[in-house]
Design a protein around this motif. Sequence first.
Motif, PDB file in Angstrom:
ATOM      1  N   ASP A 273       0.816  -1.215   0.000  1.00 28.22           N
ATOM      2  CA  ASP A 273       0.000   0.000   0.000  1.00 28.22           C
ATOM      3  C   ASP A 273       0.851   1.267   0.000  1.00 28.22           C
ATOM      4  O   ASP A 273       0.402   2.329  -0.439  1.00 28.22           O
TER       5      ASP A 273
ATOM      6  N   ARG B  78       3.440   1.643  -1.828  1.00 27.51           N
ATOM      7  CA  ARG B  78       3.979   1.829  -3.179  1.00 27.51           C
ATOM      8  C   ARG B  78       2.965   2.470  -4.128  1.00 27.51           C
ATOM      9  O   ARG B  78       3.251   2.658  -5.307  1.00 27.51           O
ATOM     10  N   HIS B  79       1.795   2.818  -3.621  1.00 19.95           N
ATOM     11  CA  HIS B  79       0.797   3.548  -4.401  1.00 19.95           C
ATOM     12  C   HIS B  79       0.867   5.001  -3.969  1.00 19.95           C
ATOM     13  O   HIS B  79       0.443   5.351  -2.863  1.00 19.95           O
TER      14      HIS B  79
ATOM     15  N   PRO C  94      -0.975   9.667  -9.982  1.00 22.37           N
ATOM     16  CA  PRO C  94      -0.770   8.514  -9.101  1.00 22.37           C
ATOM     17  C   PRO C  94      -0.224   7.321  -9.873  1.00 22.37           C
ATOM     18  O   PRO C  94      -0.532   7.130 -11.049  1.00 22.37           O
TER      19      PRO C  94
ATOM     20  N   ALA D 127       1.246   2.997  -9.242  1.00 24.76           N
ATOM     21  CA  ALA D 127       1.542   1.839  -8.390  1.00 24.76           C
ATOM     22  C   ALA D 127       2.938   1.357  -8.762  1.00 24.76           C
ATOM     23  O   ALA D 127       3.155   0.837  -9.848  1.00 24.76           O
TER      24      ALA D 127
ATOM     25  N   ARG E  17       0.567  -5.316 -11.664  1.00 24.58           N
ATOM     26  CA  ARG E  17       0.223  -3.906 -11.879  1.00 24.58           C
ATOM     27  C   ARG E  17      -1.200  -3.810 -12.426  1.00 24.58           C
ATOM     28  O   ARG E  17      -1.610  -4.579 -13.286  1.00 24.58           O
TER      29      ARG E  17
ATOM     30  N   TYR F 210      -4.700  -1.986  -8.159  1.00 24.33           N
ATOM     31  CA  TYR F 210      -5.223  -0.712  -7.668  1.00 24.33           C
ATOM     32  C   TYR F 210      -4.230   0.356  -8.089  1.00 24.33           C
ATOM     33  O   TYR F 210      -3.401   0.782  -7.312  1.00 24.33           O
ATOM     34  N   SER F 211      -4.324   0.781  -9.334  1.00 22.31           N
ATOM     35  CA  SER F 211      -3.294   1.659  -9.886  1.00 22.31           C
ATOM     36  C   SER F 211      -3.465   3.105  -9.474  1.00 22.31           C
ATOM     37  O   SER F 211      -2.544   3.895  -9.579  1.00 22.31           O
ATOM     38  N   GLY F 212      -4.672   3.475  -9.019  1.00 21.86           N
ATOM     39  CA  GLY F 212      -4.897   4.859  -8.638  1.00 21.86           C
ATOM     40  C   GLY F 212      -5.366   5.717  -9.786  1.00 21.86           C
ATOM     41  O   GLY F 212      -5.528   6.918  -9.635  1.00 21.86           O
TER      42      GLY F 212
ATOM     43  N   ASN G 173     -10.602   0.126 -11.760  1.00 22.36           N
ATOM     44  CA  ASN G 173      -9.375  -0.599 -11.484  1.00 22.36           C
ATOM     45  C   ASN G 173      -9.688  -2.059 -11.204  1.00 22.36           C
ATOM     46  O   ASN G 173     -10.089  -2.419 -10.124  1.00 22.36           O
TER      47      ASN G 173
END
Length: 198
Positions: free
Chosen positions: A38, A40-41, A62, A64, A150, A153-155, A161
């Motif tokens: 988490d 790393r996002h 944003p 990931a 990847r 949850y890439s943001g 997502n």
Amino acid sequence: MKLNINTDFTKFPRAVSVLPAGAAGATVPFGRAVLAHDERHLRRRAIELADGGKVLVDLPEPIALNDGDWLVLEDGRHVEIIAAPEDVYDIRARNAVHLTELAWHIGNRHLAAGIEANRIIILRDHVIKAMLEGLGATVTEVSEPFKPLRGAYSGHGAGHNHSHAEAHAHSHAEGHSHAHGESHSHSHSHAGHHHDHD
């Protein structure tokens, strides 16, 4: 590290872009940041390096970060991202078809997952563990770096997502009923996060 309203960010080196794992070649990193899944996002946040130093991540959107990715600082130096060990489940199946079925169930719950040839890795959740064991999976508690695919949850854009495990499941489950009670076909374009529903 949480941002403090009184923090003077001007004293931190600033990371402004990202290189995917392997793209930096033989470059020696200025530092390394060991981050959980988490953590790393991110887009704009101060992170702590392994040597105690700090870097302000200030990206245009944003992202990931994967294990092995590189943050590029304004002055051209690099910071390597390392996936921190986490409490996860090592999920094994009877065979390849069973593994795909398990991935389908995990994907329909929109869980971040690492998919390998003979196992799936997810963060620990006792409810999901019971479900998987009920489906015949062998679930083992382990501690290791969590490297979900990847896109989980890439943001980029709320509501669009879907994990790659889910995409994999959709591609192999012909004529299935969707987990949310819907019954329709899907056309997925992950590049643009566009979904057509017939």
